[in-house]
Design a protein around this motif. Sequence first.
Motif, PDB file in Angstrom:
ATOM      1  N   ALA A 220       0.834  -1.200   0.000  1.00  0.00           N
ATOM      2  CA  ALA A 220       0.000   0.000   0.000  1.00  0.00           C
ATOM      3  C   ALA A 220       0.871   1.254   0.000  1.00  0.00           C
ATOM      4  CB  ALA A 220      -0.933  -0.004   1.203  1.00  0.00           C
ATOM      5  N   SER A 221       1.980   1.215   0.731  1.00  0.00           N
ATOM      6  CA  SER A 221       2.889   2.356   0.772  1.00  0.00           C
ATOM      7  C   SER A 221       3.500   2.598  -0.608  1.00  0.00           C
ATOM      8  CB  SER A 221       3.985   2.104   1.811  1.00  0.00           C
ATOM      9  OG  SER A 221       4.914   3.153   1.808  1.00  0.00           O
ATOM     10  N   ASP A 222       3.931   1.520  -1.279  1.00  0.00           N
ATOM     11  CA  ASP A 222       4.478   1.641  -2.626  1.00  0.00           C
ATOM     12  C   ASP A 222       3.420   2.174  -3.594  1.00  0.00           C
ATOM     13  OD1 ASP A 222       6.889   0.656  -1.733  1.00  0.00           O
ATOM     14  OD2 ASP A 222       6.548  -1.389  -2.486  1.00  0.00           O
ATOM     15  N   GLU A 223       2.188   1.657  -3.482  1.00  0.00           N
ATOM     16  CA  GLU A 223       1.104   2.106  -4.356  1.00  0.00           C
ATOM     17  C   GLU A 223       0.788   3.577  -4.106  1.00  0.00           C
ATOM     18  OE1 GLU A 223      -2.085  -0.625  -3.576  1.00  0.00           O
ATOM     19  OE2 GLU A 223      -1.171  -2.219  -4.750  1.00  0.00           O
ATOM     20  N   SER A 224       0.838   3.995  -2.852  1.00  0.00           N
ATOM     21  CA  SER A 224       0.569   5.394  -2.515  1.00  0.00           C
ATOM     22  C   SER A 224       1.614   6.308  -3.149  1.00  0.00           C
ATOM     23  CB  SER A 224       0.556   5.566  -0.997  1.00  0.00           C
ATOM     24  OG  SER A 224       0.374   6.916  -0.661  1.00  0.00           O
TER      25      SER A 224
ATOM     26  N   LEU B 237       0.927   6.436  -6.854  1.00  0.00           N
ATOM     27  CA  LEU B 237      -0.260   7.242  -7.141  1.00  0.00           C
ATOM     28  C   LEU B 237       0.053   8.730  -7.028  1.00  0.00           C
ATOM     29  CD1 LEU B 237      -3.256   7.543  -7.747  1.00  0.00           C
ATOM     30  CD2 LEU B 237      -3.707   7.256  -5.307  1.00  0.00           C
ATOM     31  N   HIS B 238       0.755   9.136  -5.983  1.00  0.00           N
ATOM     32  CA  HIS B 238       1.101  10.551  -5.825  1.00  0.00           C
ATOM     33  C   HIS B 238       2.016  11.019  -6.954  1.00  0.00           C
ATOM     34  CE1 HIS B 238      -1.075  11.347  -2.197  1.00  0.00           C
ATOM     35  NE2 HIS B 238      -0.562  10.273  -1.618  1.00  0.00           N
ATOM     36  N   GLY B 239       2.929  10.143  -7.396  1.00  0.00           N
ATOM     37  CA  GLY B 239       3.785  10.487  -8.536  1.00  0.00           C
ATOM     38  C   GLY B 239       2.970  10.690  -9.804  1.00  0.00           C
TER      39      GLY B 239
ATOM     40  N   ARG C 152      -6.718  19.492 -12.140  1.00  0.00           N
ATOM     41  CA  ARG C 152      -7.320  18.163 -12.355  1.00  0.00           C
ATOM     42  C   ARG C 152      -6.897  17.199 -11.243  1.00  0.00           C
ATOM     43  NH1 ARG C 152      -8.396  18.247 -18.050  1.00  0.00           N
ATOM     44  NH2 ARG C 152      -9.333  20.293 -18.258  1.00  0.00           N
ATOM     45  N   ALA C 153      -5.651  17.285 -10.829  1.00  0.00           N
ATOM     46  CA  ALA C 153      -5.171  16.441  -9.735  1.00  0.00           C
ATOM     47  C   ALA C 153      -5.947  16.751  -8.460  1.00  0.00           C
ATOM     48  CB  ALA C 153      -3.672  16.650  -9.520  1.00  0.00           C
ATOM     49  N   GLU C 154      -6.186  18.033  -8.230  1.00  0.00           N
ATOM     50  CA  GLU C 154      -6.952  18.431  -7.047  1.00  0.00           C
ATOM     51  C   GLU C 154      -8.379  17.902  -7.133  1.00  0.00           C
ATOM     52  OE1 GLU C 154      -7.944  19.874  -3.389  1.00  0.00           O
ATOM     53  OE2 GLU C 154      -5.960  19.604  -4.262  1.00  0.00           O
TER      54      GLU C 154
ATOM     55  N   ARG D 102      -4.503   5.524 -14.616  1.00  0.00           N
ATOM     56  CA  ARG D 102      -4.432   4.084 -14.850  1.00  0.00           C
ATOM     57  C   ARG D 102      -3.265   3.760 -15.770  1.00  0.00           C
ATOM     58  NH1 ARG D 102      -9.714   2.710 -16.349  1.00  0.00           N
ATOM     59  NH2 ARG D 102     -10.172   2.602 -14.140  1.00  0.00           N
ATOM     60  N   GLU D 103      -3.096   4.582 -16.831  1.00  0.00           N
ATOM     61  CA  GLU D 103      -1.984   4.382 -17.754  1.00  0.00           C
ATOM     62  C   GLU D 103      -0.640   4.586 -17.058  1.00  0.00           C
ATOM     63  OE1 GLU D 103      -0.177   6.876 -21.423  1.00  0.00           O
ATOM     64  OE2 GLU D 103      -2.304   6.373 -21.611  1.00  0.00           O
ATOM     65  N   CYS D 104      -0.549   5.648 -16.266  1.00  0.00           N
ATOM     66  CA  CYS D 104       0.674   5.945 -15.532  1.00  0.00           C
ATOM     67  C   CYS D 104       1.009   4.831 -14.547  1.00  0.00           C
ATOM     68  CB  CYS D 104       0.537   7.273 -14.796  1.00  0.00           C
ATOM     69  SG  CYS D 104       1.954   7.707 -13.758  1.00  0.00           S
ATOM     70  N   LEU D 105       0.009   4.375 -13.809  1.00  0.00           N
ATOM     71  CA  LEU D 105       0.239   3.323 -12.804  1.00  0.00           C
ATOM     72  C   LEU D 105       0.608   1.996 -13.469  1.00  0.00           C
ATOM     73  CD1 LEU D 105      -2.625   4.182 -10.319  1.00  0.00           C
ATOM     74  CD2 LEU D 105      -0.174   4.416  -9.914  1.00  0.00           C
ATOM     75  N   GLY D 106       0.198   1.826 -14.734  1.00  0.00           N
ATOM     76  CA  GLY D 106       0.517   0.592 -15.445  1.00  0.00           C
ATOM     77  C   GLY D 106       1.935   0.536 -15.997  1.00  0.00           C
ATOM     78  N   ARG D 107       2.635   1.683 -15.944  1.00  0.00           N
ATOM     79  CA  ARG D 107       4.015   1.702 -16.478  1.00  0.00           C
ATOM     80  C   ARG D 107       4.993   1.063 -15.544  1.00  0.00           C
ATOM     81  NH1 ARG D 107       4.730   7.752 -17.204  1.00  0.00           N
ATOM     82  NH2 ARG D 107       2.563   8.209 -17.427  1.00  0.00           N
TER      83      ARG D 107
END
Length: 183
Positions: free
Chosen positions: A120-124, A127-129, A138-140, A178-183
């Motif tokens: 979860a820490s790695d995913e967080s 996600l923030h990146g 948009r991020a806000e 989703r695209e970013c997290l999939g990289r």
Amino acid sequence: MNTPLSEIEDLISRIAMGDRAAFRTLYGRTSAKLFGVCLRVLNDRGQAEEALQEAYAKIWTRAGQYRVNGYSPMTWLITLARNTAVDKRRASGSARRYAPIDAAELIADPGPGPAQQAEASDESRALHGCLSELPPERAEMVRRAYLDGFSYAELAEATGTKLNTVRTWLRRSLMQLRECLGR
């Protein structure tokens, strides 16, 4: 105020991001209907309860596959529950019966273990990146909608933007994430 359709769509989107509160809310709003579907298919309360539990496990894991396409999100949920119940009915014809398990073995610790906490820490961090790659406004908006629980209507009002524009921006932002997290 959200319509039931957009509220369910919003909950599914938040579930796709791992929002447990949204999952609890979705369960509270839809479980009676989905249980009725399972019960009609299986005609056995115990099996229907098991099918319902399996259906919600699938909803949790497949929420990211739901697409907002103008069709009722309830149709997607009902189809998932019905198919789960049909699969259970087919399997029960040849399935062996097992002895009941001691109740203490059924109670799981609801908290995450060390491995899940590290993940979860790695995913967080990831996600923030990825959020930092979105335009700041948009991020806000994504943070407010999916982390703080603001409705689309509340975001539209707060930003002075049309409701459909807010939905489009959030949908596009989620696709970018989703695209970013999939990289």
